[in-house]
Enzyme design. Sequence first.
Site, PDB file in Angstrom:
ATOM      1  N   TYR A   1      -2.471  -1.550  10.327  1.00  0.00           N
ATOM      2  CA  TYR A   1      -2.485  -1.690   8.858  1.00  0.00           C
ATOM      3  C   TYR A   1      -1.146  -1.237   8.262  1.00  0.00           C
ATOM      4  CZ  TYR A   1      -4.645  -1.234   4.144  1.00  0.00           C
ATOM      5  OH  TYR A   1      -4.969  -1.345   2.815  1.00  0.00           O
TER       6      TYR A   1
ATOM      7  N   SER B   1       0.847  -1.194   0.000  1.00  0.00           N
ATOM      8  CA  SER B   1       0.000   0.000   0.000  1.00  0.00           C
ATOM      9  C   SER B   1       0.880   1.241   0.000  1.00  0.00           C
ATOM     10  CB  SER B   1      -0.873  -0.001   1.261  1.00  0.00           C
ATOM     11  OG  SER B   1      -1.495   1.252   1.441  1.00  0.00           O
TER      12      SER B   1
HETATM   13  N1  LIG Z   1      -8.556   0.005  -1.767  1.00  0.00           N
HETATM   14  C1  LIG Z   1      -7.483   0.680  -1.420  1.00  0.00           C
HETATM   15  O1  LIG Z   1      -7.504   1.925  -1.373  1.00  0.00           O
HETATM   16  C2  LIG Z   1      -6.187  -0.021  -1.136  1.00  0.00           C
HETATM   17  C3  LIG Z   1      -5.027   0.749  -1.096  1.00  0.00           C
HETATM   18  C4  LIG Z   1      -3.814   0.123  -0.843  1.00  0.00           C
HETATM   19  C5  LIG Z   1      -3.764  -1.239  -0.626  1.00  0.00           C
HETATM   20  N2  LIG Z   1      -4.914  -1.963  -0.665  1.00  0.00           N
HETATM   21  C6  LIG Z   1      -4.792  -3.397  -0.422  1.00  0.00           C
HETATM   22  O2  LIG Z   1      -5.234  -4.111  -1.559  1.00  0.00           O
HETATM   23  C7  LIG Z   1      -5.805  -5.368  -1.154  1.00  0.00           C
HETATM   24  C8  LIG Z   1      -7.219  -5.457  -1.723  1.00  0.00           C
HETATM   25  O3  LIG Z   1      -8.002  -4.396  -1.157  1.00  0.00           O
HETATM   26  P1  LIG Z   1      -9.428  -3.973  -1.747  1.00  0.00           P
HETATM   27  O4  LIG Z   1      -9.510  -2.511  -1.592  1.00  0.00           O
HETATM   28  O5  LIG Z   1      -9.636  -4.594  -3.067  1.00  0.00           O
HETATM   29  O6  LIG Z   1     -10.367  -4.610  -0.629  1.00  0.00           O
HETATM   30  P2  LIG Z   1     -11.726  -5.472  -0.720  1.00  0.00           P
HETATM   31  O7  LIG Z   1     -12.307  -5.416   0.636  1.00  0.00           O
HETATM   32  O8  LIG Z   1     -12.540  -5.021  -1.881  1.00  0.00           O
HETATM   33  O9  LIG Z   1     -11.170  -6.936  -1.019  1.00  0.00           O
HETATM   34  C9  LIG Z   1     -10.419  -7.634  -0.061  1.00  0.00           C
HETATM   35  C10 LIG Z   1     -10.771  -9.109  -0.157  1.00  0.00           C
HETATM   36  O10 LIG Z   1      -9.981  -9.815   0.831  1.00  0.00           O
HETATM   37  C11 LIG Z   1     -10.827 -10.771   1.436  1.00  0.00           C
HETATM   38  N3  LIG Z   1     -10.333 -11.121   2.776  1.00  0.00           N
HETATM   39  C12 LIG Z   1     -10.320 -10.327   3.886  1.00  0.00           C
HETATM   40  N4  LIG Z   1      -9.836 -11.006   4.922  1.00  0.00           N
HETATM   41  C13 LIG Z   1      -9.523 -12.247   4.474  1.00  0.00           C
HETATM   42  C14 LIG Z   1      -8.998 -13.405   5.078  1.00  0.00           C
HETATM   43  N5  LIG Z   1      -8.702 -13.430   6.389  1.00  0.00           N
HETATM   44  N6  LIG Z   1      -8.787 -14.510   4.322  1.00  0.00           N
HETATM   45  C15 LIG Z   1      -9.113 -14.501   2.999  1.00  0.00           C
HETATM   46  N7  LIG Z   1      -9.644 -13.434   2.374  1.00  0.00           N
HETATM   47  C16 LIG Z   1      -9.843 -12.321   3.098  1.00  0.00           C
HETATM   48  C17 LIG Z   1     -12.191 -10.100   1.502  1.00  0.00           C
HETATM   49  O11 LIG Z   1     -13.239 -11.037   1.689  1.00  0.00           O
HETATM   50  C18 LIG Z   1     -12.241  -9.390   0.158  1.00  0.00           C
HETATM   51  O12 LIG Z   1     -12.812 -10.210  -0.840  1.00  0.00           O
HETATM   52  C19 LIG Z   1      -5.752  -5.379   0.369  1.00  0.00           C
HETATM   53  O13 LIG Z   1      -4.603  -6.073   0.790  1.00  0.00           O
HETATM   54  C20 LIG Z   1      -5.648  -3.919   0.713  1.00  0.00           C
HETATM   55  O14 LIG Z   1      -5.064  -3.729   1.976  1.00  0.00           O
HETATM   56  C21 LIG Z   1      -6.119  -1.382  -0.919  1.00  0.00           C
END
Ligand SMILES: NC(=O)c1ccc[n+]([C@@H]2O[C@H](COP(=O)([O-])OP(=O)(O)OC[C@H]3O[C@@H](n4cnc5c(N)ncnc54)[C@H](O)[C@@H]3O)[C@@H](O)[C@H]2O)c1
Length: 250
Positions: free
Chosen positions: A151, A138
Site C-alpha cells: 500500500y 495517502s
Molecule cells: N480511509 C482512509 O483512512 C484513507 C487514508 C488515505 C488514503 N485513502 C485512500 O482514499 C481512497 C478511498 O478510500 P476510502 O477510505 O474511501 O475506501 P472505501 O473502501 O470506502 O472506498 C474505496 C472504493 O474503491 C472501490 N474499489 C476498490 N478496488 C477497486 C477496483 N479494482 N476497481 C474499481 N473500484 C475499486 C471500492 O469498491 C470502494 O467503493 C483509496 O485510494 C484509499 O487508499 C484512504
Amino acid sequence: MSERLATKRVLVTGGGSGICLAIVRRFIDEGATVSVCDLNPESRTQVESLGARFDVVDVADVAAVEGWVQREITALGGVDVVVAGAGYELVAKAGDLTVEQWDHQMAVMLRGPFVTFRAALPAMVEAGRGGSLIALSSQVAFAGITGYTAYAPAKRGLIGLVRVLAIDYAQYGIRVNAVCPGPTDTPMIQRQLDAAPDPAALLRTWQDATLLGRLGQPDEIASGAVYLASDESGYVTGSALMIDGGYTVR
Ligand SMILES: NC(=O)c1ccc[n+]([C@@H]2O[C@H](COP(=O)([O-])OP(=O)(O)OC[C@H]3O[C@@H](n4cnc5c(N)ncnc54)[C@H](O)[C@@H]3O)[C@@H](O)[C@H]2O)c1
C-alpha cells in the site's frame, strides 16, 4: 449552494464509497457533471441517486478502464477533471505477503491511476481547455505504517507519478496533484477496525497519531478535491495536499 465546478465534466474511479463518494456528492453540489466507476455494483443506486452516471469497472483491467474513459468522454462531451481514487486495504508484513497480492495492489492503486489518466489525457490535450488530474494518495506516502508493505509504495509511487505528469502536461494547462488523506472515517477504516483484535486500541492509535486527535471525515477530504478541481487552484500543480490532521508533522 455555490457553483465552483459549474461546466466541469468529471470522471471519478472508486466513487462508490467513502472519500470518493463524498467527492462525487460535493462535486455535484458544486455544479459538476460526474461519471463514476467502481468495482462494487451495489454502489450504483446511491451514486445514481446523487445524479452521477455509474459503471462497474475494475481499474486493474486496463481495457475496461480505457473503454469506460472513452465512453464517458463521449457521453459528457469531454472531460475536465479526473479523480483516481479506487483502492483497497491490504495489511500484511512482507513475509506474509504473496507476490500476487503485491502485484494486484500495484495494479489497482498505482497502475490504475496511470491507466485512467493516460486514457483521458489525449482528449484533454486536444480540447485545449486545460484541466485537473487528482490522485488519491495517502499520509502513508510519507509515514510508514506497519503492514502497509504494498500500500505505502503504491501511494508513494503516486507522488512520483503526479510530479512527472505535472511537468509533462503543464504546457497544456493540465494541472496534476495528489490529495493525501490521513486516517479517515470510511468503510475501509471500519473494515480494519472490525478485523483488529482490539478495535478500540487501534482506533486510539490512529487518533493519537494525528495532531488533532481524531479521524478525518470524508467531506473534509472532498473539500481538498473541490479546491484542486476548481479554477481557484489554478497555480497549484505537482503538489501533495496533506489533509491528515497533522499526522505527518512528527
Ligand atoms: N480511509 C482512509 O483512512 C484513507 C487514508 C488515505 C488514503 N485513502 C485512500 O482514499 C481512497 C478511498 O478510500 P476510502 O477510505 O474511501 O475506501 P472505501 O473502501 O470506502 O472506498 C474505496 C472504493 O474503491 C472501490 N474499489 C476498490 N478496488 C477497486 C477496483 N479494482 N476497481 C474499481 N473500484 C475499486 C471500492 O469498491 C470502494 O467503493 C483509496 O485510494 C484509499 O487508499 C484512504
